[in-house]
Design a protein around this motif. Structure first.
Motif, PDB file in Angstrom:
ATOM      1  N   THR A 146     137.387  70.196  61.560  1.00  0.00           N
ATOM      2  CA  THR A 146     137.449  71.661  61.692  1.00  0.00           C
ATOM      3  C   THR A 146     137.856  72.377  60.420  1.00  0.00           C
ATOM      4  O   THR A 146     137.548  73.561  60.244  1.00  0.00           O
ATOM      5  CB  THR A 146     138.445  72.071  62.792  1.00  0.00           C
ATOM      6  OG1 THR A 146     139.775  71.738  62.373  1.00  0.00           O
ATOM      7  CG2 THR A 146     138.131  71.388  64.117  1.00  0.00           C
ATOM      8  N   LYS A 147     138.602  71.700  59.555  1.00  0.00           N
ATOM      9  CA  LYS A 147     139.157  72.306  58.339  1.00  0.00           C
ATOM     10  C   LYS A 147     139.964  73.573  58.661  1.00  0.00           C
ATOM     11  O   LYS A 147     140.027  74.507  57.863  1.00  0.00           O
ATOM     12  CB  LYS A 147     138.032  72.648  57.345  1.00  0.00           C
ATOM     13  CG  LYS A 147     137.298  71.427  56.829  1.00  0.00           C
ATOM     14  CD  LYS A 147     138.222  70.459  56.108  1.00  0.00           C
ATOM     15  CE  LYS A 147     137.483  69.245  55.580  1.00  0.00           C
ATOM     16  NZ  LYS A 147     138.390  68.279  54.913  1.00  0.00           N
ATOM     17  N   ALA A 148     140.595  73.556  59.828  1.00  0.00           N
ATOM     18  CA  ALA A 148     141.379  74.718  60.259  1.00  0.00           C
ATOM     19  C   ALA A 148     142.776  74.336  60.723  1.00  0.00           C
ATOM     20  O   ALA A 148     143.528  75.193  61.169  1.00  0.00           O
ATOM     21  CB  ALA A 148     140.658  75.452  61.390  1.00  0.00           C
ATOM     22  N   THR A 149     143.156  73.048  60.615  1.00  0.00           N
ATOM     23  CA  THR A 149     144.451  72.584  61.113  1.00  0.00           C
ATOM     24  C   THR A 149     145.154  71.735  60.049  1.00  0.00           C
ATOM     25  O   THR A 149     145.301  70.519  60.203  1.00  0.00           O
ATOM     26  CB  THR A 149     144.276  71.764  62.407  1.00  0.00           C
ATOM     27  OG1 THR A 149     143.434  70.635  62.136  1.00  0.00           O
ATOM     28  CG2 THR A 149     143.643  72.612  63.504  1.00  0.00           C
ATOM     29  N   PRO A 150     145.616  72.355  58.977  1.00  0.00           N
ATOM     30  CA  PRO A 150     146.155  71.581  57.842  1.00  0.00           C
ATOM     31  C   PRO A 150     147.567  71.043  58.036  1.00  0.00           C
ATOM     32  O   PRO A 150     148.046  70.284  57.191  1.00  0.00           O
ATOM     33  CB  PRO A 150     146.122  72.597  56.701  1.00  0.00           C
ATOM     34  CG  PRO A 150     146.302  73.924  57.385  1.00  0.00           C
ATOM     35  CD  PRO A 150     145.574  73.796  58.694  1.00  0.00           C
ATOM     36  N   THR A 151     148.236  71.419  59.123  1.00  0.00           N
ATOM     37  CA  THR A 151     149.615  70.989  59.315  1.00  0.00           C
ATOM     38  C   THR A 151     149.835  70.469  60.733  1.00  0.00           C
ATOM     39  O   THR A 151     149.094  70.792  61.654  1.00  0.00           O
ATOM     40  CB  THR A 151     150.611  72.139  59.052  1.00  0.00           C
ATOM     41  OG1 THR A 151     150.267  73.251  59.883  1.00  0.00           O
ATOM     42  CG2 THR A 151     150.593  72.562  57.588  1.00  0.00           C
ATOM     43  N   VAL A 152     150.901  69.661  60.868  1.00  0.00           N
ATOM     44  CA  VAL A 152     151.290  69.081  62.148  1.00  0.00           C
ATOM     45  C   VAL A 152     152.719  69.503  62.450  1.00  0.00           C
ATOM     46  O   VAL A 152     153.581  69.521  61.564  1.00  0.00           O
ATOM     47  CB  VAL A 152     151.211  67.539  62.116  1.00  0.00           C
ATOM     48  CG1 VAL A 152     151.615  66.948  63.463  1.00  0.00           C
ATOM     49  CG2 VAL A 152     149.818  67.087  61.720  1.00  0.00           C
ATOM     50  N   SER A 153     152.973  69.860  63.697  1.00  0.00           N
ATOM     51  CA  SER A 153     154.312  70.236  64.139  1.00  0.00           C
ATOM     52  C   SER A 153     154.904  69.078  64.934  1.00  0.00           C
ATOM     53  O   SER A 153     154.320  68.645  65.930  1.00  0.00           O
ATOM     54  CB  SER A 153     154.251  71.507  64.996  1.00  0.00           C
ATOM     55  OG  SER A 153     155.535  72.038  65.214  1.00  0.00           O
TER      56      SER A 153
END
Length: 431
Positions: free
Chosen positions: A92-99
């Motif tokens: 997706t190239k829209a979710t660069p981080t993880v919580s």
């Protein structure tokens, strides 16, 4: 390990079959937008720069209070989780981080975890503490509360846990802590409303003191569940009071499912922006309560209206406006990776649509009390088919024009199902 979980050739082959149509659709949409005085490339640039965090727990199969039906190839630990998260970002190239969620994602070697994230092109978003369930071998139970518990030792245990989350986050490069508690009561008279809130504020102030100077703390409200009579942090007004009491590093987090039916969430967002206390979002969707459904699956127009307020603040450079964005969903009957990819697309879609609102016309209609044309101005932007913008943005960034199709073509779920032992069906719980 390769930096890419999905072989780039798989994405390239799927894109090759679609790119001619997407380019044609993009050019056609560009012509339409140009007639409105909108440069499609400028909109695409903003969409490309937008990102939403993926919750580590979201890549596992969820459940209800009654049952959980495990999926195949479920992640066994945080390393499996971030591999799944990297697939979402790769496509997706829209979710660069993880919580992350502690203690679920706790590891002994934080440097190794950070290196793993770096290798997969992932950063770490806000940390999430857990004092709504008991961890193995903890000294004091949270059955009757945590930060607001009548027992001071239990409160201190909850404070210490949040301080530990901050330390873990510092090692990983996080800059925020999200605190949600399930504290409340199930029966009238069970707890003193005033005293429990006073204890909560005192405990949060102790956590606040442990924040680094460049960190933020987000308090999150929830109307009900697991406390069904009263909840200590039950609505956005209480949430705002908390942020005001704690200080300038404290903000309110808005979860789209944590509201009474028919509450005007977009107006809450506007109020928190106005008073500089909007910290961020947990995006999902809701039909009845806190359903944690896929974002945009029930009411995409409401999602658009929320983003309309965000773009309004962005356009006028509202003071202190810098909210963090994260998905927060429970996937009971779908492949979690597919649901999260679709949801990341939906928030990007709402953002793109909100960027297309004719703000000068809208302001003129509002000032002129032209209710019909004001609402039609919003609907005109919402009705625009922005998929060519989203698809071209993904393509140019090296992602997939059709993320779900490329994901299915990769056979990733079948692959990890053969590597990860099947989970046993068991009790309820969202994770």
């Amino acid at each position: 390990m390769s930096d890419f979980i999905i072989e780039p050739d798989i994405i390239a082959r799927d894109n090759e079959a679609r790119i001619a149509d997407i380019k044609a659709d993009y050019d056609h949409l560009g012509t339409q937008l140009a007639r409105r005085g909108i440069d499609i490339d400028s909109v695409k640039a903003k969409v490309s720069a937008y990102g939403v965090a993926v919750p580590s727990w979201g890549v596992g199969t969820g459940g209800t209070r009654f049952a959980r039906f495990p999926g195949t190839g479920e992640p066994r630990n945080i390393y499996d989780k971030i591999e799944d998260c990297s697939v979402i970002q790769q496509l997706t190239k829209a979710t660069p981080t993880v919580s992350l969620h502690i203690p679920w994602d706790k590891v002994d070697n934080l440097s190794e975890l950070k290196e793993k994230g770096n290798a997969l092109g992932l950063g770490f978003d806000a940390m999430n503490s857990n004092t709504f369930s008991d961890a193995p071998d903890q000294a004091h139970s949270y059955k009757f509360g945590s930060l607001s518990h009548a027992d001071s030792a239990t409160r201190q245990q909850a404070v210490d846990h949040n301080l530990e989350c901050i330390e873990i986050g510092k090692a990983l490069g996080s800059k925020a802590l999200t605190v949600w508690i399930g504290d409340g009561s199930n029966f009238p008279g069970q707890s003193n409303f005033t005293k429990s809130f006073e204890r909560y504020l005192d405990a949060m102030k102790a956590i606040y003191k442990g924040l680094p100077d460049d960190w933020k703390i987000f308090s999150e409200h929830k109307m009900f569940e697991p406390a069904f009579y009263s909840t200590v942090v039950q609505d956005w007004g209480t949430n705002y009071l908390i942020a005001q009491e704690l200080g300038p590093k404290a903000y309110c987090l808005v979860d789209l499912g944590h509201h009474a039916p028919n509450v005007n969430i977009e107006m809450i967002v506007a109020r928190l922006i106005q008073f500089k206390k909007l910290g961020g979002f947990h995006f999902n969707d809701s039909k009845y309560g806190d359903d944690d459904l896929d974002t945009g699956s029930i009411d995409p127009y409401r999602l658009f209206l929320v983003f309309n307020e965000l773009v309004d603040a962005e356009t006028r450079a509202a003071e202190g406006f810098a909210p963090m964005h994260m998905l927060d969903q429970s996937h009971n009957v779908t492949d979690p990776i597919e649901s999260l990819m679709n949801s990341a697309t939906e928030v990007s879609r709402a953002y793109a649509q909100a960027l297309l609102v004719d703000r000068k016309a809208l302001e003129a209609y509002q000032d002129g009390n032209d209710a019909l044309m004001a609402t039609e101005t919003l609907k005109a932007a919402f009705r625009i088919h922005v998929e060519p913008i989203l698809a071209m943005s993904r393509y140019e960034a090296g992602g997939a024009i059709s993320p779900v199709a490329a994901y299915r073509a990769s056979g990733y779920r079948a692959k990890v199902s053969g590597e990860r032992p099947a989970s046993k069906s068991g009790g309820g719980g969202i994770v």
